[in-house]
Motif scaffolding. Structure first.
Motif, PDB file in Angstrom:
ATOM      1  N   VAL A   1       1.187  -0.742   0.371  1.00 10.78           N
ATOM      2  CA  VAL A   1       0.015   0.036  -0.004  1.00 10.78           C
ATOM      3  C   VAL A   1       1.187   1.366   0.137  1.00 10.78           C
ATOM      4  O   VAL A   1       1.847   1.741   0.890  1.00 10.78           O
TER       5      VAL A   1
ATOM      6  N   PRO B   1       0.331   4.875   1.118  1.00 13.85           N
ATOM      7  CA  PRO B   1      -0.553   6.127   1.938  1.00 13.85           C
ATOM      8  C   PRO B   1      -0.464   6.957   1.168  1.00 13.85           C
ATOM      9  O   PRO B   1       0.113   7.849   0.448  1.00 13.85           O
TER      10      PRO B   1
ATOM     11  N   LYS C   1      -7.198  11.348   3.095  1.00 18.64           N
ATOM     12  CA  LYS C   1      -7.825   9.874   2.035  1.00 18.64           C
ATOM     13  C   LYS C   1      -8.437  10.360   1.511  1.00 18.64           C
ATOM     14  O   LYS C   1      -9.884  10.592   2.420  1.00 18.64           O
TER      15      LYS C   1
ATOM     16  N   THR D   1      -9.790   4.838  -2.513  1.00 18.08           N
ATOM     17  CA  THR D   1      -9.033   4.088  -2.809  1.00 18.08           C
ATOM     18  C   THR D   1      -8.789   3.296  -4.173  1.00 18.08           C
ATOM     19  O   THR D   1      -9.707   3.425  -4.406  1.00 18.08           O
TER      20      THR D   1
ATOM     21  N   ALA E   1      -0.756   9.670  -4.526  1.00 18.60           N
ATOM     22  CA  ALA E   1      -0.817   9.860  -3.504  1.00 18.60           C
ATOM     23  C   ALA E   1      -1.687  11.055  -3.074  1.00 18.60           C
ATOM     24  O   ALA E   1      -1.706  11.563  -1.945  1.00 18.60           O
TER      25      ALA E   1
ATOM     26  N   GLU F   1      -5.582   6.442  -1.930  1.00 14.59           N
ATOM     27  CA  GLU F   1      -4.669   5.473  -0.927  1.00 14.59           C
ATOM     28  C   GLU F   1      -4.346   4.516  -2.121  1.00 14.59           C
ATOM     29  O   GLU F   1      -5.522   4.010  -2.499  1.00 14.59           O
TER      30      GLU F   1
ATOM     31  N   HIS G   1      -3.054   0.259  -3.637  1.00 18.43           N
ATOM     32  CA  HIS G   1      -2.998  -0.549  -3.257  1.00 18.43           C
ATOM     33  C   HIS G   1      -2.604  -1.249  -4.573  1.00 18.43           C
ATOM     34  O   HIS G   1      -3.376  -1.826  -5.456  1.00 18.43           O
TER      35      HIS G   1
END
Length: 392
Positions: free
Chosen positions: A176, A178, A183, A186, A203, A208, A210
């Motif tokens: 991940v 961040p 945030k 995702t 970011a 965020e 992944h």
């Protein structure tokens, strides 16, 4: 640090039999791959560590390489990925306040075989006229073998067309990156050869990220409940990419999608378009691309040897409709290269998906296309508003 390096004899042999003689640069030994040329005058550390160059021997058209050395901050991945490196005049010593070692130190330490003191202009002209082809670099004892044997070795090496390489460069474990600050979203980023600057750019916009292996399943993506899905750049022939079916699942679920480079080619194939191999590709940091929605011309960073085969003019219905009953609606070519009219971007008009063939995350630059990450944020925000309105 010395100003003189003892170099052994080296030869560069193309699959069509042309030979260039020079001196060893980096590791001494033998290597082979697809010969391609890069027109960037700077940013060689980004080029070397870009996983999209896996199994390619990169010819630098800039005559002087290594002038700024190497630092520990600008690498785009965990290692150098090029199969070999070709330069005309390597720097005698680096001169930059951020440099911690020479470029040749890195090449030698990581076992990258290279060649210098050859006419890279003549080699580049040959590749432009004949097309990208397999090549071998032989230094030390191997350079003394008969030319016929060396040509046969090159001709037995793998071709880029038909090669599935993304699985060889992808992360093995998810991780991940961040969001910077608060945030907002995702995003599931499928690593097909991702560069470190890509999740960093997302970011910086409150995403965020992944980062997931190339063989991730749609079920694993769905478990993250992402606001969007991203497919990265990467090496190999898109016609071999198993991620086409994965992307169709993403599109069916109407999850917002953004793709870069290899991700653009996979979107094209998911929509039902074909892909083809370019004669010698686009590689460098000075490629002119028009954003057809604004008419603005961007100077952009490229690294691709394949392209999407889609109609340049007008909105068309995605051919995948007729293939298996899936409906993706209308799509248009959003960006085009002004050098050769190659498709450089796709925009879906009825589902939240778009992609570009070049690198908006480019470091050391140019940064003309960085707005595309803002465009992705706009798509994510639009889809969130739409979902919230539907829930009410």
């Amino acid at each position: 640090m010395t100003s003189y390096v003892e170099r052994s004899r080296a030869v560069l042999v193309l699959e069509d039999g042309r030979v260039f003689e020079g001196r060893s640069y980096g590791a001494v030994g033998t290597t082979s791959g697809e010969a391609v040329f890069s027109t960037g005058m700077t940013g060689y550390q980004e080029t070397l560590t870009d996983p999209s160059y896996h199994q390619q021997v990169v010819v630098m058209t800039a005559p002087h390489v290594g002038n700024t050395g190497v630092n520990d901050e600008d690498a785009e991945s965990r290692r150098i990925w090029v199969a070999g490196y070709v330069v005309r005049d390597p720097a005698i010593r680096p001169s930059n306040w951020r440099s911690v070692r020479t470029l040749e130190d890195d090449l030698r330490e990581q076992g990258v075989v290279g060649i210098c003191d050859i006419d890279t202009r003549a080699l580049t002209r040959h590749l432009r006229e004949r097309g990208a082809m397999r090549v071998g670099i032989f230094s030390g004892a191997d350079a003394e073998r008969r030319t016929r044997e060396l040509v046969q070795d090159v001709q037995r090496s793998p071709e880029m067309a038909g090669s599935e390489l993304a699985s060889e460069v992808s992360t093995r474990e998810a991780y991940v990156v961040p969001a910077v600050g608060s945030k907002k979203f995702t995003v599931a980023a499928v690593d097909l050869g991702i560069k470190a600057m890509t999740p960093q750019r997302m970011a910086e916009r409150g995403i965020e990220v992944h980062v997931l292996p190339a063989d991730v399943s749609f079920e694993a993506i769905r478990e993250l409940e992402p606001d969007g899905v991203f497919f990265s750049n990467g090496p190999g022939d898109p016609s071999t990419a198993p991620q086409v079916d994965l992307l169709r699942d993403v599109l069916d679920a109407r999850i917002p999608f953004f793709g870069i480079c290899f991700g653009n080619q996979i979107l094209g194939r998911a929509l039902g378009f074909g892909t083809f191999k370019l004669k010698y590709g686009h590689r460098g940091i000075n490629q002119p691309v028009m954003d057809r929605s604004t008419g603005k011309v961007e100077v952009t960073a490229h690294n691709h040897g394949f392209a999407v085969d889609a109609p340049l003019d007008g909105d068309v219905t995605a051919p995948a409709d007729a293939e298996d009953g899936r409906s993706y609606g209308r799509v248009r070519v959003s960006h085009v290269c002004l050098n050769d009219d190659v498709v450089e971007g796709l925009e879906c008009l009825d589902i939240p998906a778009f992609s570009v063939q070049y690198h908006p995350e480019a470091a050391a630059g140019p940064h003309d296309a960085a707005y595309l990450f803002d465009r992705f944020v706009d798509v994510l925000e639009g889809q969130r508003v739409k979902s919230e309105s539907g829930a009410r």
